[in-house]
Write an enzyme that holds these catalytic residues in place. Structure first.
Site, short mmCIF file in Angstrom:
data_model
loop_
_atom_site.label_atom_id
_atom_site.label_comp_id
_atom_site.label_asym_id
_atom_site.label_seq_id
_atom_site.Cartn_x
_atom_site.Cartn_y
_atom_site.Cartn_z
N GLY A 32 0.82 -1.21 0.00
CA GLY A 32 0.00 0.00 0.00
C GLY A 32 0.85 1.25 0.00
CG HIS B 295 3.44 0.99 -5.22
ND1 HIS B 295 3.64 2.05 -4.37
CD2 HIS B 295 3.97 -0.09 -4.61
CE1 HIS B 295 4.27 1.62 -3.29
NE2 HIS B 295 4.49 0.34 -3.40
#
Ligand code: PAF
Length: 286
Positions: A34, A40
């Site tokens: 996360g 990402h």
């Protein structure tokens, strides 16, 4: 826009993905902890270019944190992560809670270890780290059963550990490495960069510049690896870093010989009290 599905349990996740698989879809997977940043998101785009459905997991994995590390303070930003994944058109977000994901006490949980490769460099400084990573990734692979999974080269040793595990345990998953995403000043993107003060952030790109300078020395023909490593460590220490390691390796992370032409330069260094930065670059010399 694709609707982002969200699951928290293993059973529900498996059921959703099984439905897609029955329809003939190719499943891409990006495991994360996360606090998603552009690095990402580049992994997600890479998976989307190669698969029909993309699954992203968000799980801060306690098994890969040492007793004095930042598990409790690791940034958890699920709402913002969900928004970013929705925007990108990801198909499924799997965000389990710790109690359901690891129902046994930590010390009783089955683990997967990658000996040798998992014990050097970051594995030497963070004992148990790669066992924690291999264990969670193996478990996630069993749940998601992806055709392919994308990992960033920012964590180059992690990428190699996962490749080795997949090879040794015959996981039918293609592992794809994605190039490091950098800030305009060269700093590799990382969730932990937000621990840096403004002054530390201004100094942080020296880690990358030091690796680049050593890379240029290799390209110019130098092969005195230990001297080069010591020079790099000194540069970092003089700028106030606490170097953990700086290492010239072959791309498979074995020690290099003077005859080698392809290298991987890797470094980890503390900057300030809280932030351990890692970075690496490939170098090829003629
Ligand atoms: O690179 C990471 O964020 C983590 O190590 C991973 C691969 C998601 C496993 O927890």
């Amino acid at each position: 826009m694709t609707r982002l599905l969200e699951t928290a349990t293993v059973a529900e996740t498996r059921a959703r993905i099984a439905e897609w698989r029955r329809g003939g879809d190719r499943i891409g997977f990006v495991p994360t902890m996360g606090n998603l940043h552009e690095g990402h998101l580049s992994l997600v785009r890479m998976a989307q270019a190669r698969a029909d459905r993309v699954v992203v997991s968000v799980f801060v994995n306690p098994l890969q944190f040492g007793p004095n590390e930042d598990f409790d303070s690791y940034p958890r930003t699920l709402d913002a992560d969900r928004a970013a994944l929705t925007e990108l058109g990801v198909d499924l977000l799997f965000a389990p809670d710790e109690a359901s994901f690891y129902p046994r006490p930590r010390e009783a949980t089955t683990r997967i270890t990658v000996p040798g490769l998992g014990d050097i460099l970051c594995g030497a400084s963070r004992p148990g780290f790669f066992t924690g990573v291999a264990t969670v990734v193996a478990k996630l692979f069993h749940i998601v059963q992806p055709d392919l999974a994308v990992f960033g080269e920012k964590d180059y040793q992690q990428l190699l550990v996962i490749r080795r595990m997949v090879e040794d345990l015959d996981f039918p998953v293609a592992i794809i490495g994605a190039p490091v995403c950098r800030e305009p000043n060269g700093l590799a993107m990382s969730s932990r960069n937000q621990y840096l003060s403004a002054e530390e952030r201004a100094r942080a790109p020296l880690l990358y510049r030091t690796l680049c300078r050593l890379g240029e020395a290799l390209q110019a023909g130098r092969r005195d690896f230990a001297v080069l490593e010591a020079e790099g460590v000194q540069t970092l220490a003089e700028a106030g870093f606490r170097p953990d390691y700086l290492s010239i390796r072959r791309p498979d992370l074995e020690p290099p010989t003077a005859a080698d032409r392809a290298f991987r330069l890797l470094a980890a260094a503390w900057l300030g009290e809280r932030t351990r930065l890692i970075d690496n670059i490939p170098v090829v010399s003629s």
